[in-house]
Design an enzyme around this catalytic site. Structure first.
Site, PDB file in Angstrom:
ATOM      1  N   SER A   1       0.863  -1.173   0.000  1.00 26.38           N
ATOM      2  CA  SER A   1       0.000   0.000   0.000  1.00 26.38           C
ATOM      3  C   SER A   1       0.903   1.228   0.000  1.00 26.38           C
ATOM      4  O   SER A   1       1.849   1.308   0.792  1.00 26.38           O
ATOM      5  CB  SER A   1      -0.936  -0.009   1.212  1.00 26.38           C
ATOM      6  OG  SER A   1      -1.982   0.912   0.984  1.00 26.38           O
ATOM      7  N   GLU A   2       0.631   2.162  -0.905  1.00 27.62           N
ATOM      8  CA  GLU A   2       1.619   3.207  -1.198  1.00 27.62           C
ATOM      9  C   GLU A   2       1.844   4.188  -0.050  1.00 27.62           C
ATOM     10  O   GLU A   2       2.784   4.970  -0.089  1.00 27.62           O
ATOM     11  CB  GLU A   2       1.267   3.941  -2.498  1.00 27.62           C
ATOM     12  CG  GLU A   2      -0.059   4.677  -2.504  1.00 27.62           C
ATOM     13  CD  GLU A   2      -1.183   3.824  -3.048  1.00 27.62           C
ATOM     14  OE1 GLU A   2      -1.122   2.584  -2.914  1.00 27.62           O
ATOM     15  OE2 GLU A   2      -2.156   4.394  -3.598  1.00 27.62           O
ATOM     16  N   ASN A   3       1.000   4.163   0.981  1.00 32.21           N
ATOM     17  CA  ASN A   3       1.269   5.025   2.131  1.00 32.21           C
ATOM     18  C   ASN A   3       2.410   4.501   2.993  1.00 32.21           C
ATOM     19  O   ASN A   3       2.776   5.154   3.977  1.00 32.21           O
ATOM     20  CB  ASN A   3      -0.005   5.218   2.969  1.00 32.21           C
ATOM     21  CG  ASN A   3      -0.588   3.915   3.454  1.00 32.21           C
ATOM     22  OD1 ASN A   3      -0.695   2.954   2.696  1.00 32.21           O
ATOM     23  ND2 ASN A   3      -0.950   3.865   4.712  1.00 32.21           N
TER      24      ASN A   3
ATOM     25  N   SER B   1       8.473   4.080  -0.800  1.00 29.90           N
ATOM     26  CA  SER B   1       7.289   3.383  -1.287  1.00 29.90           C
ATOM     27  C   SER B   1       7.103   3.600  -2.793  1.00 29.90           C
ATOM     28  O   SER B   1       6.839   2.662  -3.541  1.00 29.90           O
ATOM     29  CB  SER B   1       6.057   3.884  -0.528  1.00 29.90           C
ATOM     30  OG  SER B   1       4.923   3.133  -0.874  1.00 29.90           O
TER      31      SER B   1
END
Lengths: 225, 233
Positions: free
Chosen positions: A60-62, A102
């Site tokens: 998840s890009e966070n 990320s």
């Protein structure tokens, strides 16, 4: 939330797959042990239906790799969320990192698959999913990086809009998220590959005919097995 | 507290020199990992014409949306406005000048700002509105030139910090915060746990204190969850 999106206004064409069936079609494409990024909305169904024995690492890009399911009321943490700002859990082998790392994973080609939603997709593999001029702006978030970075980009969408317009077009009309970036389109009616000048039909949902697709013959490539 | 100390008593003391018209980086993803004490203090100070640089500029009336509601933000650089009706409305009415930046480009521009990189080429945004007016260069594929982002101040929240400003972040609360801390002229950090030097093992430091100018022990954290979803419910 978007369940009525699967029904075109005219309702003369079949509904095809449910969202769960669409998710299962995508899961079948994903290799054992792959890294996978899932967009907000319908693609999160894929995480819920992913069999454990596939050993997929969900990114998840966070800033987390190794997302695994949902917390309980006992284990929930306000600092453990996905890019949709929903509470999550992590599995063994998970890691946390900052946003530059990320997106380095994404842009650097280390993420095997990304699945994201779309408003429009066209025969060149261009995708529009972040704004409707004068009407709606959500922002692109991480979508522009994902479509340019992931090794394989899968768009998961309802075949027709609520108004009944086909979302698979000769050319996108809305502002693009990425140009020529989509590898595979999975709608409730079937699986399609943008070839540059047409959509090649890879699979149709049970009961769906090519004439149900709302795509002109000249933009449709049907290979006979 | 000696004269060289970075430690301040609270947000009011740590934010003493903020003025109208500043550029302000604010860490956090949505409401996860935001500097709650600093945001509340800036709301109380009533600072105007802020250029806010933050991924979401708050959400649903909380976080930086507190400053939006008071019309303290005139310019915003962010990647996502969904779920933030205050920003969407003020953007469409022209009250806030919004620049949308793809999230990976946003984080890399901030990283570049702190790391002394003068620019970089990325495929992200090529062929879209994002590429308008930008230099294009062909590598293995066409890429656009992106420039660094810096700010006058950064407001950062960390779970744990020592008196020199070495920081440790919890779970996904790290996100943009260490990058912004590196890219601002003055970085102000609030922590849930302020510890003495040595209170964080050197191997566990996520952001070295050299990037931090001020630190204080925060209070009364809400740590709001935006979308709680539980297993089997």
């Amino acid at each position: 939330m978007v369940s009525n999106e699967n029904q075109p206004a005219g309702a003369e064409s079949p509904a095809g797959w449910t969202q769960q069936q669409m998710a299962d079609e995508i899961i079948a494409m994903i290799d054992h042990g792959a890294s996978l990024n899932l967009g907000i909305g319908m693609p999160t169904l894929i995480a819920e239906r992913m069999p454990d024995d596939k050993h997929i690492f969900i990114h998840s890009e966070n800033g987390v790799h190794g997302v695994s399911g949902r917390p309980t009321r006992e284990t929930v943490s306000p600092t453990l969320i996905n890019a949709g700002k929903e509470t999550i859990s992590i599995g063994a082998g998970a890691s946390f990192f900052d946003s530059a790392t990320s997106f380095g994973m994404i842009r650097g080609g280390h993420i095997d698959f990304c699945v994201l939603g779309g408003m429009e997709v066209d025969v060149e593999g261009s995708l529009a999913n972040w704004m409707i001029p004068g009407k709606k702006v959500t922002g692109m978030g991480g979508a522009m990086d994902l479509v340019n970075g992931a090794k394989r980009v899968i768009v998961m969408l309802a075949h027709f809009s609520k108004r009944g317009d086909c979302k698979l077009l000769p050319q996108c009309q809305l502002p693009l998220t990425g140009k020529g970036v989509v590898h595979t389109v999975v709608s409730n009616l079937g699986i399609f590959t943008p070839t540059g000048n047409s959509f090649r039909v890879e699979k149709l949902a049970a009961g769906v005919q090519p004439s149900d697709l709302g795509i002109a013959d000249e933009y449709l490539e049907i290979s006979q097995p | 507290m000696n004269n060289n100390s970075k430690v301040f008593a609270n947000a009011a003391e740590a934010l003493f020199d903020l003025t109208d018209g500043i550029s302000l980086m604010s860490g956090g993803f949505g409401l996860c990992g935001i500097a709650e004490n600093c945001i509340n203090q800036i709301a109380e100070m009533g600072i105007q014409r802020i250029h806010a640089i933050s991924n979401n500029i708050g959400n649903s009336g909380r976080g930086l949306a507190i400053l939006l509601k008071q019309h303290q933000i005139s310019q915003a650089t962010c990647s996502y406005v969904g779920g933030n009706p205050d920003l969407e409305q003020q953007m469409l009415s022209g009250q806030v000048d919004v620049t949308l930046v793809p999230q990976g480009t946003f984080s890399e521009r901030i990283r570049a700002g702190g790391m002394g990189i003068r620019g970089f080429y990325t495929p992200t945004g090529y062929g879209t509105l994002v590429a308008e007016g930008k230099e294009v260069r062909e590598f293995d594929r066409p890429c656009i030139l992106e420039l660094p982002l810096k700010a006058d101040f950064a407001i950062i929240k960390a779970q744990r910090g020592d008196t020199y400003g070495n920081l440790w972040f919890k779970e996904t609360a790290r996100n943009f915060s260490p990058l912004m801390a590196m890219a601002a002229t003055t970085t102000i950090v609030e922590v849930e746990e302020l510890v003495e030097l040595g209170g964080i093992q050197p191997e566990d430091v996520h952001l070295p204190g050299i990037f931090v100018q001020r630190i204080f022990q925060g209070a009364n954290y809400r740590n709001d969850i935006e979308i709680p979803i539980y297993a089997d419910e």
